[in-house]
Scaffold this active site. Sequence first.
Site, mmCIF file in Angstrom:
data_model
loop_
_atom_site.group_PDB
_atom_site.id
_atom_site.type_symbol
_atom_site.label_atom_id
_atom_site.label_comp_id
_atom_site.label_asym_id
_atom_site.label_seq_id
_atom_site.Cartn_x
_atom_site.Cartn_y
_atom_site.Cartn_z
ATOM 1 N N HIS A 157 1.148 -1.406 -0.006
ATOM 2 C CA HIS A 157 -0.125 0.088 0.279
ATOM 3 C C HIS A 157 0.797 1.479 -0.076
ATOM 4 C CE1 HIS A 157 -2.982 -2.833 1.333
ATOM 5 N NE2 HIS A 157 -4.538 -1.646 0.206
ATOM 6 N N LYS A 161 -0.824 5.414 4.757
ATOM 7 C CA LYS A 161 -1.268 3.768 5.172
ATOM 8 C C LYS A 161 -1.136 3.622 6.619
ATOM 9 C CE LYS A 161 -4.449 -0.540 4.674
ATOM 10 N NZ LYS A 161 -5.428 0.739 5.010
#
Length: 271
Positions: A157, A161
Amino acid sequence: MADKIRVGVCGGAGKMGKEVVKTVLAQPDMTLVTVVDPGRAGEDAALVAGVAEPCGVLLESDLSEAMAKYQPQVVVDFTAPAFVLNNSLEILRHGGRCVIGTTGLSDEGMAQIRAMVEDKKTSAIVVPNFAIGAVLLMKFAQQASQYFDHAEIIEFHHNQKVDAPSGTALKTALLMEEAQSRFASTNIPEAQEKEILAGSRGGKTDAGIRIHSVRLPGLVAHQEVIFGGVGQTLTLRHDSLDRTSFMPGVALAVRKMVTLQGFYYGLETIL
């Protein structure tokens, strides 16, 4: 024509929230009635989302006040792990239904939402990943788990995040464990395993699935599930290259929540 679904958005100035705003505005059967994001309160939601023309819906700073004033039927939450539980309970208290895309909810938090849903006789869904391809990857991984005793998950990600591992990885592992109650993370006895750098083997679920989290700029949302067997490996991978990949799933969840009752976890439960 049936009345349009009255939709609200929490976190409307965030990356995912902006996409949700644009998506709701484009749906012929939905109307955007409120958007909450304290950091941009007073600004037009469409302009914040990057739409050329204003929509007349101004961002609000207080969720409770917005719920009471605009009475959305369904609210989509893409905020942060620190806020999602309180937001969800507040939405349900005011008679709204929840589509929760924010990850990082604890089991206890989900239990509180479930209890509120049952008490109010309404609906809510927690979705680790709205991309249809990601849902298929989870199901394929569940099927493959019947035939392989070794498996590891790598999820990738963007570097903003905050939670790790991702909700998608945790949901994938949960489905895999329904098919195989115990995975071997290595052939070396656990007492003999040695990590030269702590954490280098990733986190391990109770059933023995290793999960590795990568956080880098340039990534959106990606996942690999790697199975190993005698003389072979099987790799399943899904890539979301743009946040628009999640939007058909968001629209589907909004439509489903107004027709269903109960608590749901995972988009596959309403497909």
